[in-house]
Design a protein around this motif. Structure first.
Motif, mmCIF file in Angstrom:
data_model
loop_
_atom_site.group_PDB
_atom_site.id
_atom_site.type_symbol
_atom_site.label_atom_id
_atom_site.label_comp_id
_atom_site.label_asym_id
_atom_site.label_seq_id
_atom_site.Cartn_x
_atom_site.Cartn_y
_atom_site.Cartn_z
ATOM 1 N N ILE A 7 0.854 -1.195 0.000
ATOM 2 C CA ILE A 7 0.000 0.000 0.000
ATOM 3 C C ILE A 7 0.882 1.234 0.000
ATOM 4 N N SER A 8 0.394 2.325 -0.621
ATOM 5 C CA SER A 8 1.069 3.602 -0.407
ATOM 6 C C SER A 8 0.073 4.732 -0.558
ATOM 7 N N MET A 9 0.417 5.858 0.066
ATOM 8 C CA MET A 9 -0.427 7.043 -0.018
ATOM 9 C C MET A 9 -0.019 7.895 -1.222
ATOM 10 N N GLY A 11 1.176 8.105 -5.396
ATOM 11 C CA GLY A 11 1.171 7.398 -6.679
ATOM 12 C C GLY A 11 2.604 7.176 -7.137
ATOM 13 N N GLY A 12 2.837 6.125 -7.903
ATOM 14 C CA GLY A 12 4.176 5.875 -8.447
ATOM 15 C C GLY A 12 5.218 5.586 -7.377
ATOM 16 N N ALA A 13 4.775 5.134 -6.201
ATOM 17 C CA ALA A 13 5.697 4.919 -5.081
ATOM 18 C C ALA A 13 6.535 3.661 -5.274
ATOM 19 N N GLY A 14 6.006 2.718 -6.086
ATOM 20 C CA GLY A 14 6.712 1.449 -6.300
ATOM 21 C C GLY A 14 5.921 0.250 -5.780
ATOM 22 N N ARG A 15 4.623 0.421 -5.555
ATOM 23 C CA ARG A 15 3.811 -0.695 -5.037
ATOM 24 C C ARG A 15 3.876 -1.907 -5.969
ATOM 25 N N THR A 16 3.588 -1.665 -7.248
ATOM 26 C CA THR A 16 3.530 -2.794 -8.187
ATOM 27 C C THR A 16 4.909 -3.426 -8.356
ATOM 28 N N THR A 17 5.926 -2.578 -8.450
ATOM 29 C CA THR A 17 7.304 -3.065 -8.554
ATOM 30 C C THR A 17 7.636 -3.990 -7.378
ATOM 31 N N ALA A 46 1.884 -7.215 -16.231
ATOM 32 C CA ALA A 46 3.013 -6.852 -17.090
ATOM 33 C C ALA A 46 4.328 -7.251 -16.417
ATOM 34 N N TRP A 47 4.379 -7.096 -15.092
ATOM 35 C CA TRP A 47 5.594 -7.492 -14.363
ATOM 36 C C TRP A 47 5.739 -9.003 -14.328
ATOM 37 N N LEU A 48 4.602 -9.694 -14.311
ATOM 38 C CA LEU A 48 4.666 -11.145 -14.129
ATOM 39 C C LEU A 48 4.611 -11.903 -15.453
ATOM 40 N N ASN A 177 11.177 3.646 -0.446
ATOM 41 C CA ASN A 177 11.615 3.265 -1.807
ATOM 42 C C ASN A 177 12.049 4.502 -2.576
ATOM 43 N N ARG A 178 12.999 4.311 -3.507
ATOM 44 C CA ARG A 178 13.570 5.382 -4.320
ATOM 45 C C ARG A 178 14.476 6.291 -3.494
ATOM 46 N N LEU A 179 15.184 5.676 -2.593
ATOM 47 C CA LEU A 179 16.108 6.433 -1.749
ATOM 48 C C LEU A 179 17.306 6.884 -2.580
ATOM 49 N N ARG A 205 14.902 -0.245 3.326
ATOM 50 C CA ARG A 205 15.085 0.950 2.498
ATOM 51 C C ARG A 205 15.579 0.472 1.143
ATOM 52 N N ILE A 206 14.949 0.942 0.095
ATOM 53 C CA ILE A 206 15.343 0.499 -1.249
ATOM 54 C C ILE A 206 15.827 1.712 -2.040
ATOM 55 N N HIS A 207 17.035 1.606 -2.562
ATOM 56 C CA HIS A 207 17.637 2.741 -3.259
ATOM 57 C C HIS A 207 17.047 2.922 -4.650
ATOM 58 N N MET A 208 17.114 4.170 -5.103
ATOM 59 C CA MET A 208 16.770 4.527 -6.476
ATOM 60 C C MET A 208 17.764 3.825 -7.401
ATOM 61 N N GLU A 209 17.265 3.213 -8.463
ATOM 62 C CA GLU A 209 18.166 2.493 -9.373
ATOM 63 C C GLU A 209 17.613 2.626 -10.794
ATOM 64 N N ALA A 210 18.343 3.389 -11.625
ATOM 65 C CA ALA A 210 17.861 3.648 -12.987
ATOM 66 C C ALA A 210 17.697 2.356 -13.787
ATOM 67 N N ALA A 211 18.496 1.337 -13.441
ATOM 68 C CA ALA A 211 18.428 0.084 -14.203
ATOM 69 C C ALA A 211 17.166 -0.718 -13.887
ATOM 70 N N LEU A 212 16.441 -0.316 -12.807
ATOM 71 C CA LEU A 212 15.272 -1.112 -12.405
ATOM 72 C C LEU A 212 14.150 -1.037 -13.460
ATOM 73 N N PRO A 213 13.706 0.175 -13.848
ATOM 74 C CA PRO A 213 12.684 0.216 -14.898
ATOM 75 C C PRO A 213 13.190 -0.314 -16.235
ATOM 76 N N GLU A 214 14.502 -0.198 -16.477
ATOM 77 C CA GLU A 214 15.058 -0.715 -17.741
ATOM 78 C C GLU A 214 14.972 -2.242 -17.782
HETATM 79 N N1 LIG Z 1 13.802 1.815 -6.419
HETATM 80 C C1 LIG Z 1 13.464 2.252 -7.648
HETATM 81 N N2 LIG Z 1 14.396 2.831 -8.450
HETATM 82 C C2 LIG Z 1 14.073 3.278 -9.677
HETATM 83 N N3 LIG Z 1 12.845 3.199 -10.226
HETATM 84 C C3 LIG Z 1 11.875 2.626 -9.474
HETATM 85 C C4 LIG Z 1 12.120 2.115 -8.167
HETATM 86 N N4 LIG Z 1 10.947 1.612 -7.684
HETATM 87 C C5 LIG Z 1 10.025 1.793 -8.650
HETATM 88 N N5 LIG Z 1 10.575 2.405 -9.727
HETATM 89 C C6 LIG Z 1 9.901 2.787 -10.986
HETATM 90 O O1 LIG Z 1 8.925 3.771 -10.651
HETATM 91 C C7 LIG Z 1 7.796 3.660 -11.502
HETATM 92 C C8 LIG Z 1 6.542 3.524 -10.668
HETATM 93 O O2 LIG Z 1 6.584 2.308 -9.970
HETATM 94 P P1 LIG Z 1 5.274 1.436 -9.730
HETATM 95 O O3 LIG Z 1 5.696 0.194 -9.053
HETATM 96 O O4 LIG Z 1 4.469 1.322 -10.982
HETATM 97 O O5 LIG Z 1 4.505 2.397 -8.696
HETATM 98 P P2 LIG Z 1 3.005 2.287 -8.118
HETATM 99 O O6 LIG Z 1 2.535 0.881 -8.361
HETATM 100 O O7 LIG Z 1 3.151 2.616 -6.657
HETATM 101 O O8 LIG Z 1 2.203 3.318 -8.845
HETATM 102 C C9 LIG Z 1 8.064 2.446 -12.391
HETATM 103 O O9 LIG Z 1 8.576 2.894 -13.621
HETATM 104 C C10 LIG Z 1 9.122 1.667 -11.629
HETATM 105 O O10 LIG Z 1 9.934 0.899 -12.508
#
Ligand SMILES: Nc1ncnc2c1ncn2[C@@H]1O[C@H](COP(=O)(O)OP(=O)(O)O)[C@@H](O)[C@H]1O
Ligand SMILES: [Mg+2]
Length: 255
Positions: A7-9, A11-17, A46-48, A177-179, A205-214
């Motif tokens: 859960i998160s308050m 949007g785009g916090a990383g819930r689905t990830t 899409a992730w699965l 997340n996205r530290l 704590r999960i760090h920001m990582e540009a390679a994650l969405p890639e």
């Molecule tokens: N730790 C991270 N570092 C970099 N990008 C991230 C990280 N966590 C999530 N993201 C990216 O952020 C975007 C939003 O994540 P998502 O899981 O869809 O959020 P939510 O489900 O909370 O809306 C996605 O493009 C995802 O790949």
């Protein structure tokens, strides 16, 4: 069997990830995992491993009484069973909301129909909290992982809605997340989050990582493509935290 709501308050916090990555990492540890997409964005598939967004899923059962909620269950390559949300029009989304408002125990009852061993886990992806879906997920969950990006706007929503979330579930743990330690502002926001969380445990704590969405865009996992990255280390740490909280694997499975 335990239920975990992601859960998160914000949007785009990383819930689905995090829901998808946890599902796979726990399955790799020998756990039986069911992943439910309770978010109308319908992205968990899409992730699965689905190439296109699943047209049908849980939503169909919310708007059509003749439909069973798990009719459209899939199994991912890694053995995760998952039920997509399904695509919905604006009108269908409103009908789903109305159904959930009229049946506040809907998700809890649905989860009650899942037969997993003691060591099994149900993971629920949700839309932003507060929403009917996230509220039902929190109520149905044994554990809520509350995903917080260390950003000022996200912190505001966290402060406003945390009391209601804690009322819905007795065990709420924070996942930052996205530290990005290079951003000084994040240190202040983290201090604010810590104060607002008033003693709630930080699971990871999960760090920001540009390679994650890639990695995701290529249909892969950061933990496989960049196993030495800080984010991969952090994601394994989160899986370890959850694995340690779950009941031990049955001897026959662990052998
Ligand atoms: N730790 C991270 N570092 C970099 N990008 C991230 C990280 N966590 C999530 N993201 C990216 O952020 C975007 C939003 O994540 P998502 O899981 O869809 O959020 P939510 O489900 O909370 O809306 C996605 O493009 C995802 O790949
Ligand atoms: Mg999402």
């Amino acid at each position: 069997m335990k239920t975990i709501a992601v859960i998160s308050m914000a949007g785009g916090a990383g819930r689905t990830t995090l829901a998808a990555t946890l599902a796979v990492l726990l399955a790799r540890r020998g756990r039986e995992v069911v992943a439910l997409d309770f978010d109308p964005q319908n992205m968990l598939g899409a992730w699965l491993g689905l190439d296109t967004l699943a047209p049908r899923g849980i939503a169909k059962a919310l708007t059509d009484a003749s439909e069973t909620w798990h009719t459209h269950t899939w199994r991912s390559d890694e053995g995760v069973l998952f039920v997509p949300h399904g695509n919905v029009t604006l009108d269908e989304a409103a009908a789903c909301d109305a159904h959930l408002a009229a049946h506040p125990q809907w998700l809890e009852r649905a989860i009650g129909e899942i037969a997993l061993p003691e060591s099994g886990v149900v993971l629920i992806d949700t839309p932003r909290y507060p929403s009917r879906q996230a509220q039902q997920a929190a109520r149905a969950a044994d554990l809520v992982l509350c995903v917080c990006p260390p950003e000022p706007a996200a912190c505001g929503g966290f402060v406003a809605h945390l009391p209601a979330l804690r009322e819905a579930c007795a065990d709420v743990r924070i996942v930052v997340n996205r530290l990005n330690p290079a951003r000084e502002m994040q240190r202040d926001v983290l201090a604010m989050l810590r104060a607002a969380a008033a003693g709630l445990p930080v699971a990871q704590r999960i760090h920001m990582e540009a390679a994650l969405p890639e990695a995701f865009a290529r249909g892969g996992w950061i933990v496989d493509e960049a196993p030495q990255s800080q984010a991969s280390h952090d994601l394994h740490g989160l899986a370890e935290h959850v694995d340690a909280w779950l009941p031990a694997l049955e001897a026959s499975l662990a052998a």
